[in-house]
Write an enzyme that holds these catalytic residues in place. Sequence first.
Site, PDB file in Angstrom:
ATOM      1  N   GLY A 172      27.303  38.260  38.851  1.00 43.71           N
ATOM      2  CA  GLY A 172      28.671  37.810  38.548  1.00 43.71           C
ATOM      3  C   GLY A 172      29.737  38.732  39.102  1.00 43.71           C
ATOM      4  O   GLY A 172      29.498  39.878  39.501  1.00 43.71           O
TER       5      GLY A 172
ATOM      6  N   LEU B  20      32.290  40.159  37.599  1.00 46.55           N
ATOM      7  CA  LEU B  20      32.630  41.360  36.833  1.00 46.55           C
ATOM      8  C   LEU B  20      31.695  42.513  37.187  1.00 46.55           C
ATOM      9  O   LEU B  20      32.127  43.651  37.377  1.00 46.55           O
ATOM     10  CB  LEU B  20      32.538  41.050  35.332  1.00 46.55           C
ATOM     11  CG  LEU B  20      32.859  42.229  34.446  1.00 46.55           C
ATOM     12  CD1 LEU B  20      34.360  42.486  34.428  1.00 46.55           C
ATOM     13  CD2 LEU B  20      32.354  42.017  33.034  1.00 46.55           C
TER      14      LEU B  20
ATOM     15  N   ASP C 162      15.901  33.540  33.099  1.00 45.71           N
ATOM     16  CA  ASP C 162      16.908  32.585  32.680  1.00 45.71           C
ATOM     17  C   ASP C 162      17.343  33.011  31.282  1.00 45.71           C
ATOM     18  O   ASP C 162      16.618  32.771  30.312  1.00 45.71           O
ATOM     19  CB  ASP C 162      16.323  31.166  32.679  1.00 45.71           C
ATOM     20  CG  ASP C 162      17.408  30.140  32.407  1.00 45.71           C
ATOM     21  OD1 ASP C 162      18.515  30.544  31.991  1.00 45.71           O
ATOM     22  OD2 ASP C 162      17.139  28.946  32.606  1.00 45.71           O
TER      23      ASP C 162
ATOM     24  N   ASP D 284      38.677  44.824  25.660  1.00 45.21           N
ATOM     25  CA  ASP D 284      39.991  44.406  26.133  1.00 45.21           C
ATOM     26  C   ASP D 284      40.320  45.451  27.178  1.00 45.21           C
ATOM     27  O   ASP D 284      40.661  46.589  26.832  1.00 45.21           O
ATOM     28  CB  ASP D 284      41.019  44.409  25.006  1.00 45.21           C
ATOM     29  CG  ASP D 284      42.351  43.875  25.495  1.00 45.21           C
ATOM     30  OD1 ASP D 284      42.788  44.287  26.598  1.00 45.21           O
ATOM     31  OD2 ASP D 284      42.958  43.042  24.800  1.00 45.21           O
ATOM     32  N   HIS D 285      40.183  45.100  28.446  1.00 46.25           N
ATOM     33  CA  HIS D 285      40.221  46.161  29.459  1.00 46.25           C
ATOM     34  C   HIS D 285      41.580  46.870  29.506  1.00 46.25           C
ATOM     35  O   HIS D 285      41.689  47.968  30.012  1.00 46.25           O
ATOM     36  CB  HIS D 285      39.780  45.640  30.832  1.00 46.25           C
ATOM     37  CG  HIS D 285      40.830  44.870  31.568  1.00 46.25           C
ATOM     38  ND1 HIS D 285      41.078  43.555  31.306  1.00 46.25           N
ATOM     39  CD2 HIS D 285      41.704  45.217  32.543  1.00 46.25           C
ATOM     40  CE1 HIS D 285      42.061  43.136  32.094  1.00 46.25           C
ATOM     41  NE2 HIS D 285      42.451  44.136  32.862  1.00 46.25           N
TER      42      HIS D 285
ATOM     43  N   HIS E 278      45.529  41.084  25.564  1.00 41.66           N
ATOM     44  CA  HIS E 278      46.239  42.211  26.168  1.00 41.66           C
ATOM     45  C   HIS E 278      47.656  42.402  25.599  1.00 41.66           C
ATOM     46  O   HIS E 278      48.051  43.514  25.264  1.00 41.66           O
ATOM     47  CB  HIS E 278      46.351  42.055  27.683  1.00 41.66           C
ATOM     48  CG  HIS E 278      45.059  41.714  28.354  1.00 41.66           C
ATOM     49  ND1 HIS E 278      43.854  42.235  27.962  1.00 41.66           N
ATOM     50  CD2 HIS E 278      44.774  40.889  29.394  1.00 41.66           C
ATOM     51  CE1 HIS E 278      42.894  41.763  28.744  1.00 41.66           C
ATOM     52  NE2 HIS E 278      43.424  40.942  29.615  1.00 41.66           N
TER      53      HIS E 278
HETATM   54  C1  BG6 Z   1      42.397  39.318  32.678  1.00 44.16           C
HETATM   55  C2  BG6 Z   1      42.888  37.908  32.768  1.00 44.16           C
HETATM   56  O1  BG6 Z   1      41.941  39.592  31.384  1.00 44.16           O
HETATM   57  O2  BG6 Z   1      43.456  40.213  32.989  1.00 44.16           O
HETATM   58  C3  BG6 Z   1      43.430  37.633  34.164  1.00 44.16           C
HETATM   59  O3  BG6 Z   1      41.820  37.018  32.497  1.00 44.16           O
HETATM   60  C4  BG6 Z   1      44.489  38.644  34.533  1.00 44.16           C
HETATM   61  O4  BG6 Z   1      43.962  36.312  34.243  1.00 44.16           O
HETATM   62  C5  BG6 Z   1      43.959  40.054  34.304  1.00 44.16           C
HETATM   63  O5  BG6 Z   1      44.809  38.468  35.904  1.00 44.16           O
HETATM   64  C6  BG6 Z   1      45.062  41.083  34.484  1.00 44.16           C
HETATM   65  O6  BG6 Z   1      44.488  42.365  34.448  1.00 44.16           O
HETATM   66  P1  BG6 Z   1      45.090  43.566  35.301  1.00 44.16           P
HETATM   67  O7  BG6 Z   1      44.258  44.733  34.904  1.00 44.16           O
HETATM   68  O8  BG6 Z   1      44.964  43.177  36.735  1.00 44.16           O
HETATM   69  O9  BG6 Z   1      46.520  43.658  34.876  1.00 44.16           O
END
Ligand code: BG6
Length: 531
Positions: free
Chosen positions: A21, A23, A94, A187-188, A250
């Site tokens: 994937g 990610l 799978d 939540d990155h 976010h």
């Molecule tokens: C993701 C969203 O969580 O965050 C995307 O699904 C968005 O749609 C992205 O573009 C934005 O993250 P960053 O780190 O590029 O600001």
Amino acid sequence: MSVTAVSRPEPCILVIFGATGDLTQRKLYPALINLAAQGRLPEHFAVVAVGRREKTDALVREEAKRAAAAAGAAPAVIAEAEGLLKRLHYFQMDFDVEAAYPSLRSRLAGLDAEYNTQGNRIYFLAVAPQYFGSIADYLYRQGMTANQGAWQRVVVEKPFGRNLPSARQLNARLTQAFGERRVYRIDHYLGKEMLQNLMVIRFANTLFEPLWNGRFIEEVQISINETVGVGSRGGYYDGAGALRDMVQNHMLQLLTLTAMEPPVDLDADSIRDEKVKVLRSLRPLEAADLATSVIRGQYGPGIIDGKPVVGYREEERVDPNSNTETYVALKLHIDNFRWSGVPFYLRTGKRLPVRSSEIVIRFREQPGVLYFGKGYSELGPNLLVIKIQPEEGVFLQFNARQPGTQGTIVPVRMDYCQNCGTGLDSPEAYERLLADVMRGDSTLFTRWDEVEYAWEFVDQIAGYWEQAGTPVEIYPAGSWGPEGADRLLARNGHRWILPFQCLLTDRPGFEGIGAGPMVESGPFEDSKEPS
Ligand code: BG6
């Protein structure tokens, strides 16, 4: 406040579901390679990339190297990570079929023996959200979440459900398998450097903390502006929209960190307790607010970076009649002592003219007793801008007398940038987040009650839109979004504050970006640096 000591993580195997994937390729492999090069991985460690396609270990090792190079890792960094690459294995299965799990279990047990990883596991679910629940069920039923004398953790990507009921169902399955303390909800944004810095800026500075309340703050604006469109993610995005994709997670995380009280301690739960209190204090939106205080927009065709781009409805895998929003602006209130009377404006959108995420604190203006009516110019507002990206830092605007003039007062700026210049690249969010899961530190992950309250807030809006059939307001790609977002602030005598890059009109590439009715800089439009 001292920096938390970083301990070397315990032995473990990282199992990545969704090896092929996006990610894994864009974020996880590059982050692992950087961590390896910095010696921040456990001494006894292995990675098992799980996917459906047939692949060899040699092939995934090559893919990981390519992914790191594509993410900008220098050849020397990749060479340093050679030890990790030898411990990267592929396992074909799978993952949607329970019968496939016993063989994964035996494979992991074999690797435990080979690498002395002691039965500790991190299961990273880098797969489409519909598989989160079933993978957790299968791992649980196959006894893979309860190794004797060892720990097992699960990392889940967003979206965490589509609304509160579906999030609850998913949560029940994850916690049955792992228990709340071992679920790491990503939540990155929480991994971004400036979000980690925000607490320090707030609580370690006498200059800011005493003023951080409604007596001194007029309004708060939180923006995540993107220039990108929906790209190849139309299939997911068209069913989600900006409210679920950005606001529920976010944006509300940025809000809680901006508004929370000082925690009693720096441990994960003390911080998360304070964040939850903010979410619990969000004023529920009445029908009238839902109709007027939340704006939804969708980008039409337009120009980005001088090039024509298609409108959202013409994007790949998007319904040509889609009513999904790619932009949201809203006004909310936090009903507690600190924030009484302060509007918080949130906005996020795709295909806007500038990429920038920032939090703007606009302080109340001075009465101007000394300067009004005596030939002095009008005072501009004090602004504190927390720059999250692309530049990271703090920008402070205050008033000063222009040298050599009778009484011209001009806004001047102090600009701190923590990632400007060469060699100052901040670590990627995923590096920090992966390292934290390995160390068992969940501070930068969302706790279930945060998710629950966030969905409760967002569901009121989504439910209203659905029931009222609220249409999206189309805005041209490359503009600042729908006009309704301007009117939203104008009702309170406010206006959107330009991203800080646009205030610095001397920066190459930003000349003229502020032009147009949406973004007149209002109270500080003549805010040139004194010459
Ligand atoms: C993701 C969203 O969580 O965050 C995307 O699904 C968005 O749609 C992205 O573009 C934005 O993250 P960053 O780190 O590029 O600001």
